[in-house]
Design an enzyme around this catalytic site. Sequence first.
Site, PDB file in Angstrom:
ATOM      1  NE  ARG A  53      -0.251   2.976  -3.071  1.00  0.00           N
ATOM      2  CZ  ARG A  53       0.749   2.800  -2.218  1.00  0.00           C
ATOM      3  NH1 ARG A  53       0.635   1.930  -1.220  1.00  0.00           N
ATOM      4  NH2 ARG A  53       1.877   3.460  -2.355  1.00  0.00           N
ATOM      5  NE  ARG A 106     -21.259  20.132  -9.129  1.00  0.00           N
ATOM      6  CZ  ARG A 106     -22.529  20.247  -8.753  1.00  0.00           C
ATOM      7  NH1 ARG A 106     -23.471  19.653  -9.433  1.00  0.00           N
ATOM      8  NH2 ARG A 106     -22.861  20.951  -7.689  1.00  0.00           N
ATOM      9  CE  LYS A 153       1.647   7.182  -1.229  1.00  0.00           C
ATOM     10  NZ  LYS A 153       1.973   7.408   0.164  1.00  0.00           N
ATOM     11  CD  GLU A 186      -0.826   3.338   7.668  1.00  0.00           C
ATOM     12  OE1 GLU A 186      -0.061   2.844   6.851  1.00  0.00           O
ATOM     13  OE2 GLU A 186      -1.811   4.033   7.344  1.00  0.00           O
TER      14      GLU A 186
HETATM   15  N1  PXG Z   1       1.383   4.026   5.164  1.00  0.00           N
HETATM   16  C1  PXG Z   1       1.285   5.319   4.813  1.00  0.00           C
HETATM   17  C2  PXG Z   1       0.321   6.179   5.526  1.00  0.00           C
HETATM   18  C3  PXG Z   1       2.064   5.821   3.767  1.00  0.00           C
HETATM   19  O1  PXG Z   1       1.953   7.086   3.396  1.00  0.00           O
HETATM   20  C4  PXG Z   1       3.053   3.622   3.518  1.00  0.00           C
HETATM   21  C5  PXG Z   1       2.245   3.182   4.547  1.00  0.00           C
HETATM   22  C6  PXG Z   1       3.940   2.645   2.829  1.00  0.00           C
HETATM   23  O2  PXG Z   1       3.421   2.337   1.550  1.00  0.00           O
HETATM   24  P1  PXG Z   1       4.359   1.904   0.328  1.00  0.00           P
HETATM   25  O3  PXG Z   1       3.425   1.621  -0.756  1.00  0.00           O
HETATM   26  O4  PXG Z   1       5.254   3.082   0.053  1.00  0.00           O
HETATM   27  O5  PXG Z   1       5.117   0.734   0.755  1.00  0.00           O
HETATM   28  C7  PXG Z   1       2.961   4.953   3.110  1.00  0.00           C
HETATM   29  C8  PXG Z   1       3.796   5.440   1.988  1.00  0.00           C
HETATM   30  C9  PXG Z   1       6.968  10.662   2.174  1.00  0.00           C
HETATM   31  C10 PXG Z   1       6.557   9.362   1.597  1.00  0.00           C
HETATM   32  O6  PXG Z   1       7.148  11.605   1.397  1.00  0.00           O
HETATM   33  C11 PXG Z   1       5.553   8.635   2.175  1.00  0.00           C
HETATM   34  C12 PXG Z   1       5.200   7.423   1.628  1.00  0.00           C
HETATM   35  C13 PXG Z   1       5.833   6.935   0.538  1.00  0.00           C
HETATM   36  C14 PXG Z   1       6.830   7.690  -0.023  1.00  0.00           C
HETATM   37  C15 PXG Z   1       7.199   8.918   0.505  1.00  0.00           C
HETATM   38  O7  PXG Z   1       7.128  10.768   3.388  1.00  0.00           O
HETATM   39  N2  PXG Z   1       4.206   6.758   2.237  1.00  0.00           N
END
Ligand code: PXG
Length: 299
Positions: A53, A106, A153, A186
Amino acid sequence: MSDYQVFLNGEFVPEDEAKISVFDHGFLYGDGCFEGIRAYEGNVFKLDEHLDRFYTSAKALDLTPPYEQAEMKDLVLEACRVNELEDAYIRPIYSRGVGDLGLDPRKCDEVTTVIIAREFPRLYGPELYEEGLSIATVSTRRNPPECLSPNIKSMNYLNNILGKIEANQLGVDEGLMLDTKGFVSEATADNFFIVDDGEVVTPPYHNSLRGITRQSAMDVAEREGLPVTEKPITQFDVYAADEAFMTGTAAEIAPIVEVDGREIGDGNPGEITKQLMDAFEKVTRTEGTPIYPKETVEA
Ligand code: PXG
């Protein structure tokens, strides 16, 4: 201050020396991407999936990483080793790098690479995993893919941060974000699920981040013999659901007991949610990429 070592552009440096230029486009424009990864008891959970990812986010930003994915895998493990971590939260970051005040990528010669690895508890307080979270729908809609794909992300989290600020102002534990059509997307940093008549349901991922924990929860549910469906859900479906929970690397699986002032089910964490929390915990303790391969330990 703790004395974690942070990987910065080719070397590990003490965290108070890990500094980035104010001309870095990650700082100036949020131009870059990151991952949030966890290690449990000496094994990094879903490392390849997170790195896939990470590299896909970079590709979508047309950002060329200075490290091959296999090299980055070694560096992530090394970041845990130099900090002598068994249980860790690991954050690799690629930012566009140092440029001038124009946003044109760039202008940036060299991508900035950072890897932070440290201890980090679950996102919500321990009591919330026992009692369940109260959440509320926020007015900030999740970025639609026709503007900015939620599947990048990126280092720009303002969409989610605005949602989190609203949730804080409403005095709830988390904010539920809808997409621009009004379907559930979400939470601000977690994916969202309901359980209805024994069926585990989550929205399709085009309007939300395709979470790694989301996939693990779906896999675990299937292994437990539960039907799992990806389909659009509305606020009404949420209020009518028997159970609700969220998933994320930082949060793991977190039960939800109230949404917009409505009790979900009987107002306690649901039985299927608890079953999935237990099964997920077992998976995190039995799978993963070893930080300390056996030969190293025995040598
Ligand atoms: N939605 C969003 C918008 C996220 O940022 C998830 C879902 C869950 O994805 P994963 O792959 O982790 O199951 C995320 C993940 C933080 C922090 O610092 C945020 C995430 C992951 C780790 C730390 O708040 N977001």
